[in-house]
Design a protein around this motif. Sequence first.
Motif, PDB file in Angstrom:
ATOM      1  N   UNK A 175       0.942  -1.368   0.029  1.00 18.74           N
ATOM      2  CA  UNK A 175       0.085   0.024   0.069  1.00 18.74           C
ATOM      3  C   UNK A 175       0.999   1.206   0.050  1.00 18.74           C
ATOM      4  N   UNK A 176       1.838   1.238   0.815  1.00 24.04           N
ATOM      5  CA  UNK A 176       2.668   2.650   1.218  1.00 24.04           C
ATOM      6  C   UNK A 176       3.195   3.325  -0.327  1.00 24.04           C
ATOM      7  N   UNK A 177       3.750   2.367  -0.869  1.00 28.27           N
ATOM      8  CA  UNK A 177       4.317   2.870  -2.263  1.00 28.27           C
ATOM      9  C   UNK A 177       3.440   3.406  -3.147  1.00 28.27           C
ATOM     10  N   UNK A 178       2.058   3.167  -3.046  1.00 28.85           N
ATOM     11  CA  UNK A 178       1.102   3.762  -3.949  1.00 28.85           C
ATOM     12  C   UNK A 178       0.333   4.907  -3.321  1.00 28.85           C
ATOM     13  N   UNK A 179       0.642   5.242  -2.221  1.00 27.69           N
ATOM     14  CA  UNK A 179      -0.221   6.498  -1.447  1.00 27.69           C
ATOM     15  C   UNK A 179       0.461   7.729  -1.988  1.00 27.69           C
ATOM     16  N   UNK A 180      -0.725   8.569  -2.357  1.00 29.35           N
ATOM     17  CA  UNK A 180      -0.227  10.066  -2.831  1.00 29.35           C
ATOM     18  C   UNK A 180      -0.185  10.761  -1.597  1.00 29.35           C
ATOM     19  N   UNK A 181       0.905  11.282  -1.252  1.00 27.28           N
ATOM     20  CA  UNK A 181       0.832  12.270  -0.135  1.00 27.28           C
ATOM     21  C   UNK A 181       0.811  13.778  -0.777  1.00 27.28           C
ATOM     22  N   UNK A 182      -0.328  14.440  -0.330  1.00 27.03           N
ATOM     23  CA  UNK A 182      -0.780  15.748  -0.811  1.00 27.03           C
ATOM     24  C   UNK A 182       0.596  16.718  -0.747  1.00 27.03           C
ATOM     25  N   UNK A 183       1.435  16.792   0.429  1.00 25.12           N
ATOM     26  CA  UNK A 183       2.375  17.520   0.554  1.00 25.12           C
ATOM     27  C   UNK A 183       3.553  17.407   0.028  1.00 25.12           C
ATOM     28  N   UNK A 184       3.832  16.131  -0.579  1.00 27.47           N
ATOM     29  CA  UNK A 184       5.046  15.690  -1.159  1.00 27.47           C
ATOM     30  C   UNK A 184       4.956  15.898  -2.674  1.00 27.47           C
ATOM     31  N   UNK A 185       5.795  16.519  -3.203  1.00 23.62           N
ATOM     32  CA  UNK A 185       5.839  16.798  -4.839  1.00 23.62           C
ATOM     33  C   UNK A 185       5.990  15.630  -5.743  1.00 23.62           C
ATOM     34  N   UNK A 186       6.866  14.835  -5.380  1.00 25.05           N
ATOM     35  CA  UNK A 186       7.079  13.587  -6.020  1.00 25.05           C
ATOM     36  C   UNK A 186       7.064  12.164  -5.147  1.00 25.05           C
ATOM     37  N   UNK A 187       5.890  11.530  -5.611  1.00 23.39           N
ATOM     38  CA  UNK A 187       5.651  10.276  -4.777  1.00 23.39           C
ATOM     39  C   UNK A 187       6.733   9.462  -4.245  1.00 23.39           C
ATOM     40  N   UNK A 188       7.705   9.211  -5.356  1.00 28.30           N
ATOM     41  CA  UNK A 188       8.844   8.274  -4.949  1.00 28.30           C
ATOM     42  C   UNK A 188       9.818   8.880  -4.097  1.00 28.30           C
ATOM     43  N   UNK A 189       9.895  10.035  -3.748  1.00 26.37           N
ATOM     44  CA  UNK A 189      10.690  10.585  -2.708  1.00 26.37           C
ATOM     45  C   UNK A 189       9.897  10.718  -1.201  1.00 26.37           C
ATOM     46  N   UNK A 190       8.777  10.468  -1.102  1.00 24.82           N
ATOM     47  CA  UNK A 190       7.999  10.776   0.110  1.00 24.82           C
ATOM     48  C   UNK A 190       8.803   9.831   1.201  1.00 24.82           C
TER      49      UNK A 190
END
Length: 385
Positions: free
Chosen positions: A145-160
């Motif tokens: 799940x975690x690698x597919x979550x889009x965090x609104x505050x983070x510009x790029x998902x893969x850097x979260x």
Amino acid sequence: MARLRVFISSTCYDLDILRGELRPFISNMGYEPVMSDYSDILYDHRSHTHESCLKEVPGCDMVVLIIGSRFGGTAVPSALQLVDFASLDKLSTKAEILATKEKLSITQLEVLKAVEAAIPVYTFVDERVLHDHHVYEKNKDKKDVIDHIEFPSIQKRDTARYIFEFINFLTHRTANNSVLAFSRLEDIRVQLASQWSQLFQRLMLESRTKAQEARRYRDFSERIDDLKAVVLASLATPDLRDTAKGAVQFRHLIGFVSGFVAVDARVLLLSDSSWDDLLAKAGIVEIRTLEEDDRDWLARPEVFLIREDRTFYRFRLPRRALDDFRVEWSAFLRLDGHAREAIVDALLEDREQRRFGMLRYVERSFDEFMSQRDGPAQLALGEAS
């Protein structure tokens, strides 16, 4: 005048306005901001800019870290060589981010370099990032799940993950692990002003406390030394009263003479030499005093006893103490020979006197020593022995 150097570590593109407004705030505090986007860093043409940034960090007094939505540029391999990751691993209970050091950004590496050098780091994280960090912590064990979550505050998902794990590293440090949220520049300014003010107040309090403790220790040490002198002297001669009194009275004088190097202190102390002859036998040819008015960096005048070979002693007490020793020496010479011998033998066996001696021998040329002092040295010539 030297100013406190404050290194600002953050990504530039998303935080450029905040960085630009933070700079005058630090300058108005009387400190020197060090920022990569304002040419405050020497960019050596022989190395990568990332290396230049890292080399600048140890020369700063504190680091202000601002974490926003961007990860920033990944640090080049040559920059990784400038950080001791083995030592960092022991400084946080959540150091997973270090296992993927090749993924670290240059901003993160700057902070790690500061941590390695034990430089204070003031960390500020966008409150939206902190909110998403909480969500990340709740779900990071769910690998599917975690690698597919889009965090609104983070510009790029893969850097979260790398941003959140770096926050974990900082918040779980064994010291200096405070992380503060901000939503606007004013939050950072208020916190920094408050933190720096409280730090200065704490340092002032610790300085006063340390000075008070030092005075209490000196007083206590003096009393112990007096009692010790009485006990030692009482064991050395049948004439307890006179010997004990003499041991207390002449303890500092004997401690002074025993501080001379390459001479037999016992022979000197049991001789009938005058005070000037005693100093001459110890190799002292000149006494100089550096007056307080001549050098504003001195808390009090410094006294130097210069030997024939131009090496010298630094005298830890005021110049008047030497005049007191001259008078005490005359009184010491008037004692019965057996009493003098008993007092000298008892006190010379006391090794504690040497630990806290008033003479410190410097095995270098006095003239060379003075030539390396900052500014012109105006010396008041004292007595020549």
